[in-house]
Scaffold this active site. Sequence first.
Site, short mmCIF file in Angstrom:
data_model
loop_
_atom_site.label_atom_id
_atom_site.label_comp_id
_atom_site.label_asym_id
_atom_site.label_seq_id
_atom_site.Cartn_x
_atom_site.Cartn_y
_atom_site.Cartn_z
N HIS A 1 0.82 -1.22 0.00
CA HIS A 1 0.00 0.00 0.00
C HIS A 1 0.84 1.26 0.00
CE1 HIS A 1 0.19 0.88 4.41
NE2 HIS A 1 0.17 -0.43 4.57
N ASP B 1 -0.25 4.41 1.02
CA ASP B 1 -0.52 5.42 2.05
C ASP B 1 0.25 5.13 3.33
OD1 ASP B 1 -2.31 3.16 2.12
OD2 ASP B 1 -3.50 4.17 3.64
N ASP C 1 6.01 0.43 7.10
CA ASP C 1 4.59 0.27 6.74
C ASP C 1 4.21 1.31 5.71
OD1 ASP C 1 1.91 -0.31 6.77
OD2 ASP C 1 1.51 0.61 8.72
N GLU D 1 -5.08 1.95 2.58
CA GLU D 1 -5.06 0.78 3.44
C GLU D 1 -5.27 1.16 4.90
OE1 GLU D 1 -3.69 -2.40 6.03
OE2 GLU D 1 -2.84 -0.38 5.89
N GLU D 2 -4.75 2.33 5.26
CA GLU D 2 -4.77 2.71 6.69
C GLU D 2 -6.14 3.19 7.16
OE1 GLU D 2 -2.46 1.95 8.53
OE2 GLU D 2 -0.61 1.87 7.35
N ASP E 1 2.80 -6.81 4.64
CA ASP E 1 2.35 -5.69 5.46
C ASP E 1 2.36 -6.02 6.94
OD1 ASP E 1 1.44 -3.08 5.82
OD2 ASP E 1 -0.66 -3.67 5.75
N HIS F 1 3.68 2.72 12.48
CA HIS F 1 2.84 3.73 13.15
C HIS F 1 3.55 4.42 14.32
CE1 HIS F 1 -1.23 2.10 11.46
NE2 HIS F 1 -0.21 1.75 10.70
ZN LIG Z 1 0.42 -1.29 6.42
#
Ligand SMILES: [Zn+2]
Length: 412
Positions: free
Chosen positions: A96, A98, A129, A163-164, A192, A386
């Site tokens: 992903h 984003d 990520d 995705e987030e 992921d 994150h």
């Molecule tokens: Zn991710």
Amino acid sequence: MKPHEQFSRVSERLEEYREEMVSLQRELVSRVAVGPDQGGPGEGEKALFLKDLLTGWGLTVDDYPAPDPRVAGGERPNLVAFLPGARPEKVWVLSHLDVVPPGDLKLWDSDPYTLQVAGDRLIGRGTEDDHHGIVASLMAVKALLDLGVTPSRTVGLALVSDEETGSGKGLDFLLKTQPHLFSSRDLIIVPDAGSPDSTLIEVAEKSILWLRLTLLGQQCHASRPQMGRNTLRAAAHVIVALEELHREFDLKNPLFDPPESTFEPTQKEANVENINTIPGRDVFYLDCRVLPDYSLEQVMARVAELARETARQFGVELNMEVVQELRSPPATDPDSPVVKALVAAIRRVYGREARPQGIGGGTVAAFFRQQHLPVAVWMTVSHTAHQPNEFCLLSNLVGDARVLAHVFLAEE
Ligand SMILES: [Zn+2]
């Protein structure tokens, strides 16, 4: 050339791409791709950069953008590129575009959008990520291209948005509008999530159920409790009564860790502001992760019964609301070809025995599983997604690119 000779050459070539992996991470980190749900500009700039890069390698890149008036250009990109193989069946790697916002900048040691290199660590928002997935899969494809090696299956690279924040403008959109892209005969890998030792291949998830329980009684002065109905005392008894859920929903499945369903009281909203007042309203939440064997209706019905019965003993009314409800899709067969191909590749590259496992729920792979498409979530992580000072290890990028290349070259 025999497949294992091909793999050795590709593997050596990937070792030479270390600098290129670092510069690709630097380019990706500098292009802020926070989605509009989190106040960002979207994935457009990053997608344009990647589309140019892949086109420059000679690949055809299609975009299946999802309309979204909140971002410049009005669209969220979803890129798909193919490297033709000896056979038309595909092996997909879906990453992903984003990233989540950096959060409190004071917790970062450097600018989140400027890559820092510290030994093996590549630090910056998105490095793990999900740039790890993007860089590892692109570099594996590049090694095949540079060496003129044709993969066994056609390699599909999917680079999706959103995705987030739910995948409504990403994989969910792609599966709904372009269902012809994916087939149950394909191998689908989503880099992921995983473990630091590369051995976790995620194939199943639990259902998620978040409940809000509100108890309504009667507030009064604490010196005269007989005038009121204390909701905090009732809430304490309700929480204890809900322990019964563990006894009633007691199936175990060794794919998962922990192997059983979990029912955790979590958040408790503030009630009264002073010590000498008996509260007449209390709110708490229950986070349930339920094995696929049980329906969420069964769980909800029992929570309501147990909680109401207990609250009634204290003269307190109880209301229950569903905050989130995510039914787990059917698990990917632990013996499916995608799992076997990954296990063989991880054994060859890392010398470790990987095993298929379930997790607590909520990955993008659920959208594939809902369509009965066999998908495995795998990569080697540092568990910094994150977080401030997010990083990935360059050595893991090289290793994971080798694993993906091994899968691309595998006969089956
Ligand atoms: Zn991710």
